[in-house]
Design an enzyme around this catalytic site. Structure first.
Site, PDB file in Angstrom:
ATOM      1  N   CYS A 147       0.809  -1.298   0.235  1.00 30.79           N
ATOM      2  CA  CYS A 147      -0.076   0.066   0.123  1.00 30.79           C
ATOM      3  C   CYS A 147       0.842   1.271   0.082  1.00 30.79           C
ATOM      4  CB  CYS A 147      -0.951   0.049   1.371  1.00 30.79           C
ATOM      5  SG  CYS A 147      -1.922  -1.631   1.435  1.00 30.79           S
TER       6      CYS A 147
HETATM    7  C1  BEZ Z   1       0.600  -4.562   1.629  1.00 27.84           C
HETATM    8  O1  BEZ Z   1      -0.074  -3.247   1.478  1.00 27.84           O
HETATM    9  O2  BEZ Z   1       1.632  -4.883   1.790  1.00 27.84           O
HETATM   10  C2  BEZ Z   1      -0.374  -5.576   2.449  1.00 27.84           C
HETATM   11  C3  BEZ Z   1      -1.599  -5.222   3.055  1.00 27.84           C
HETATM   12  C4  BEZ Z   1      -2.366  -6.267   3.650  1.00 27.84           C
HETATM   13  C5  BEZ Z   1      -1.941  -7.581   3.401  1.00 27.84           C
HETATM   14  C6  BEZ Z   1      -1.153  -7.989   2.640  1.00 27.84           C
HETATM   15  C7  BEZ Z   1      -0.041  -6.897   2.199  1.00 27.84           C
END
Ligand code: BEZ
Length: 211
Positions: A45
């Site tokens: 994210c």
């Molecule tokens: C991420 O943004 O890296 C992420 C968010 C939730 C679950 C897995 C990865």
């Protein structure tokens, strides 16, 4: 209830990093991209939000407003934005909705319980000036989205909104386009003065009309 292509994008009022926003008022007659991410302070994210921010001038050029969302509160978004700037070099320059009570997430069916009971998936809604949903995408948490691809589909959506054309596989701005089958050859000749090539009676290609 799922939000489907052609539906009116549900309206809402929500707290965001840029104050309280009524979605339809904020959007006005622009296009909008409403997109969710699973959680603040997560790696994929972080890269996505930085990338979206760096491409904001390209969205602006197309009259598209960006607005992000997760079920974290606004104060968490604001603290996380410092990390996003630090890591990606891009300050988040569009509002991020804080949706801890999942009001907007539920309205747009952004929580898919078999993926996660608590976090939003990576949903994308492209909404037109008429507030109708023009495109939806759903990615899992583990796959970051390609924001250049989002610009490409917006180019296609905006072109097809203004001309009787469709865009072929892998089309990018400037490539030839397809004349929609509903248009007769006679009407196509009048409408596309650069002419067209009929590769099949139903597959007629013409140079991009707005170039
Ligand atoms: C991420 O943004 O890296 C992420 C968010 C939730 C679950 C897995 C990865």
């Amino acid at each position: 209830m799922a939000v489907r292509l052609g539906d009116e994008a549900p309206d809402f009022t929500a707290e965001t990093t840029q104050g309280t926003i009524n979605f339809h008022d904020w959007k006005g007659k622009s296009w909008a991209v409403l997109f969710s991410h699973p959680k603040d302070f997560t790696p994929v994210c972080t890269t996505e939000l930085g990338r979206a921010a760096s491409l904001k001038p390209e969205f602006d050029k197309r009259n598209v407003k960006l607005i992000g969302l997760s079920v974290d509160p606004v104060d968490s978004h604001l603290r996380w934005e410092e990390d996003i700037k630090d890591v990606t070099g891009s300050a988040v320059n569009f509002p991020m909705i804080g949706d801890p009570d999942r009001k907007v997430a539920d309205l747009y069916d952004m929580i898919h319980p078999n993926a996660s009971d608590t976090a939003t998936v990576r949903s994308v809604f492209v909404i037109g000036p008429d507030n109708k949903v023009k495109l939806t995408l759903t990615y899992p948490a583990s796959t970051g989205r390609n924001f250049q691809e989002l610009l490409r589909v917006i180019d296609s959506l905006q072109l097809t909104a203004n001309h009787s054309v469709a865009t072929p596989a892998d089309w990018v701005d400037g490539d030839d386009v397809i004349i929609v089958p509903a248009l007769s050859d006679e009407d196509a000749r009048a409408r596309f003065p650069k002419g067209f090539e009929a590769r099949k009676p139903y597959l007629r290609v013409t140079p991009q009309p707005n170039r």
